[in-house]
Design a protein around this motif. Sequence first.
Motif, mmCIF file in Angstrom:
data_model
loop_
_atom_site.group_PDB
_atom_site.id
_atom_site.type_symbol
_atom_site.label_atom_id
_atom_site.label_comp_id
_atom_site.label_asym_id
_atom_site.label_seq_id
_atom_site.Cartn_x
_atom_site.Cartn_y
_atom_site.Cartn_z
ATOM 1 N N PHE A 23 -65.906 45.826 115.866
ATOM 2 C CA PHE A 23 -66.740 46.342 116.963
ATOM 3 C C PHE A 23 -66.893 47.853 116.880
ATOM 4 N N ALA A 24 -65.808 48.560 116.653
ATOM 5 C CA ALA A 24 -65.887 50.021 116.594
ATOM 6 C C ALA A 24 -64.702 50.547 115.811
ATOM 7 N N ARG A 25 -64.936 51.602 115.049
ATOM 8 C CA ARG A 25 -63.839 52.258 114.339
ATOM 9 C C ARG A 25 -63.185 53.225 115.310
ATOM 10 N N GLN A 66 -52.995 52.046 122.628
ATOM 11 C CA GLN A 66 -52.825 50.749 121.977
ATOM 12 C C GLN A 66 -53.391 49.615 122.828
ATOM 13 N N ALA A 67 -53.246 49.710 124.114
ATOM 14 C CA ALA A 67 -53.718 48.646 125.001
ATOM 15 C C ALA A 67 -54.887 49.157 125.821
ATOM 16 N N SER A 68 -56.058 48.517 125.726
ATOM 17 C CA SER A 68 -57.217 48.942 126.490
ATOM 18 C C SER A 68 -57.054 48.529 127.946
ATOM 19 N N ALA A 69 -57.908 49.087 128.786
ATOM 20 C CA ALA A 69 -57.867 48.735 130.210
ATOM 21 C C ALA A 69 -58.117 47.254 130.416
ATOM 22 N N MET A 70 -58.897 46.643 129.519
ATOM 23 C CA MET A 70 -59.164 45.210 129.641
ATOM 24 C C MET A 70 -57.900 44.375 129.453
ATOM 25 N N LEU A 71 -56.875 44.957 128.813
ATOM 26 C CA LEU A 71 -55.617 44.249 128.619
ATOM 27 C C LEU A 71 -54.543 44.698 129.609
ATOM 28 N N ARG A 72 -54.567 45.982 129.967
ATOM 29 C CA ARG A 72 -53.468 46.523 130.778
ATOM 30 C C ARG A 72 -53.385 45.874 132.148
ATOM 31 N N TYR A 73 -54.499 45.402 132.692
ATOM 32 C CA TYR A 73 -54.507 44.880 134.057
ATOM 33 C C TYR A 73 -54.665 43.357 134.090
ATOM 34 N N ARG A 74 -54.137 42.686 133.070
ATOM 35 C CA ARG A 74 -54.281 41.232 132.992
ATOM 36 C C ARG A 74 -52.961 40.481 133.154
ATOM 37 N N SER A 75 -51.884 41.194 133.433
ATOM 38 C CA SER A 75 -50.573 40.528 133.514
ATOM 39 C C SER A 75 -50.308 40.010 134.926
ATOM 40 N N HIS A 76 -51.220 39.184 135.438
ATOM 41 C CA HIS A 76 -51.059 38.572 136.753
ATOM 42 C C HIS A 76 -51.498 37.118 136.670
ATOM 43 N N LEU A 84 -64.994 54.725 132.157
ATOM 44 C CA LEU A 84 -64.381 55.964 131.675
ATOM 45 C C LEU A 84 -63.773 55.760 130.292
ATOM 46 N N GLU A 85 -63.069 54.660 130.097
ATOM 47 C CA GLU A 85 -62.439 54.418 128.798
ATOM 48 C C GLU A 85 -63.487 54.314 127.693
ATOM 49 N N ARG A 86 -64.571 53.586 127.963
ATOM 50 C CA ARG A 86 -65.624 53.447 126.957
ATOM 51 C C ARG A 86 -66.317 54.788 126.713
ATOM 52 N N ALA A 87 -66.531 55.549 127.765
ATOM 53 C CA ALA A 87 -67.169 56.855 127.610
ATOM 54 C C ALA A 87 -66.301 57.786 126.770
ATOM 55 N N GLU A 88 -64.984 57.756 126.982
ATOM 56 C CA GLU A 88 -64.086 58.596 126.187
ATOM 57 C C GLU A 88 -64.161 58.212 124.715
ATOM 58 N N HIS A 89 -64.277 56.914 124.447
ATOM 59 C CA HIS A 89 -64.426 56.484 123.055
ATOM 60 C C HIS A 89 -65.706 57.047 122.456
ATOM 61 N N LEU A 90 -66.797 56.962 123.191
ATOM 62 C CA LEU A 90 -68.072 57.460 122.677
ATOM 63 C C LEU A 90 -68.029 58.972 122.453
ATOM 64 N N ILE A 91 -67.402 59.687 123.371
ATOM 65 C CA ILE A 91 -67.291 61.136 123.221
ATOM 66 C C ILE A 91 -66.430 61.461 121.998
ATOM 67 N N GLY A 92 -65.369 60.689 121.803
ATOM 68 C CA GLY A 92 -64.532 60.886 120.625
ATOM 69 C C GLY A 92 -65.262 60.622 119.326
ATOM 70 N N GLN A 93 -66.321 59.806 119.384
ATOM 71 C CA GLN A 93 -67.135 59.518 118.208
ATOM 72 C C GLN A 93 -68.282 60.510 118.039
ATOM 73 N N VAL A 104 -71.421 64.262 126.647
ATOM 74 C CA VAL A 104 -71.010 63.689 127.924
ATOM 75 C C VAL A 104 -72.202 63.016 128.601
ATOM 76 N N ASP A 105 -73.370 63.643 128.545
ATOM 77 C CA ASP A 105 -74.558 63.054 129.169
ATOM 78 C C ASP A 105 -74.909 61.717 128.524
ATOM 79 N N ALA A 106 -74.886 61.667 127.199
ATOM 80 C CA ALA A 106 -75.233 60.428 126.499
ATOM 81 C C ALA A 106 -74.206 59.338 126.783
ATOM 82 N N ALA A 107 -72.926 59.701 126.804
ATOM 83 C CA ALA A 107 -71.884 58.719 127.095
ATOM 84 C C ALA A 107 -72.028 58.182 128.514
ATOM 85 N N ALA A 108 -72.334 59.077 129.460
ATOM 86 C CA ALA A 108 -72.501 58.650 130.846
ATOM 87 C C ALA A 108 -73.623 57.624 130.963
ATOM 88 N N ARG A 109 -74.754 57.893 130.321
ATOM 89 C CA ARG A 109 -75.868 56.937 130.373
ATOM 90 C C ARG A 109 -75.485 55.609 129.727
#
Length: 309
Positions: free
Chosen positions: A196-198, A205-215, A272-281, A285-290
């Motif tokens: 999906f993405a480099r 190590q654990a994305s937000a999609m995983l961190r909040y699933r232990s319920h 926010l997590e996805r935007a940080e990934h895009l900014i890191g790539q 900030v404007d493009a990531a926000a959109r």
Amino acid sequence: MSKVVFLLVPKLHLLDLAGAAQVFSTAENVLTEAGGPSAYRLRYVAEAPEVLTAQGLPVRAETAWPELGAADLVMVPGWRSPGTAGGPRLSASQPRHLFEHHRGGGTVASVCSGAFALGQAGLLDGRRCTTHHDLQEELARRFPDAAVVRDVLFTEDDRVVTSAGIASGIDLALHLVAVRHGPAVAGRVAREMVVFARRNGDEPQASAMLRYRSHLSDAVHRVQDRIDARFAEPLRLPDLAAESGVSQRTLTRRFAEATGMSPLRYQSVLRLERAEHLIGQGATVDAAARAVGFADARMLRRLRAGAGK
């Protein structure tokens, strides 16, 4: 042409080995199909000619080490957890091979618990390193002179490269390909592998999609599935409540009990997590926000400021 030598130990994890090996194999295909010279030759060494993996599949290996130069890479896949019981120990000669290859100018890398092999070779002392999040404290305990970095995908310090668990070996291998051949080649390899993405080494190590699933709340899991799939879209609480089969008030209460936040706050965390990934790539900030669904960049800037970015 560089050799990539995988050191195999009993009960090694298949994906630790296969993920990284696939990256270098695909890179070889990408480079030669473009008319370039052969770049990689993969080799596998072990104490015995057959090694049983943790998943029960035997793999074949050479028992003699090839001659290695500074351009070559030695990688140690992880094995079923070393834990406090110690896990497989390297033979007397294997740490020496790792140490001598590094001393000769070569690169040594590990995936997951393979970092313990690098520690046995004395290669972690005074260097930044990481491993699977379940093993980080044990790695720090066993090798107190190592600078264990928590919750990152991989680290690189003086030709010693370590990665977190399992699939992060793919990220590490793509990084090494990018260093040697440029990000365009690494991106092509990632696309060929349908990755999906480099990811960058500093990503958690654990994305937000995983961190909040232990319920254990089925209703909350259903809503999280909806938000995970469509977090860049406007999502209304009444629609999410209908998805969960409970009232808005009940959903808000159950969601907070399960995750510590509201559904819409959870959506913002994903954005926010996805935007940080895009900014890191390299995105602005404007493009990531959109890209993640904010109407303008002001909300993203406020969230980043709140997260200390």
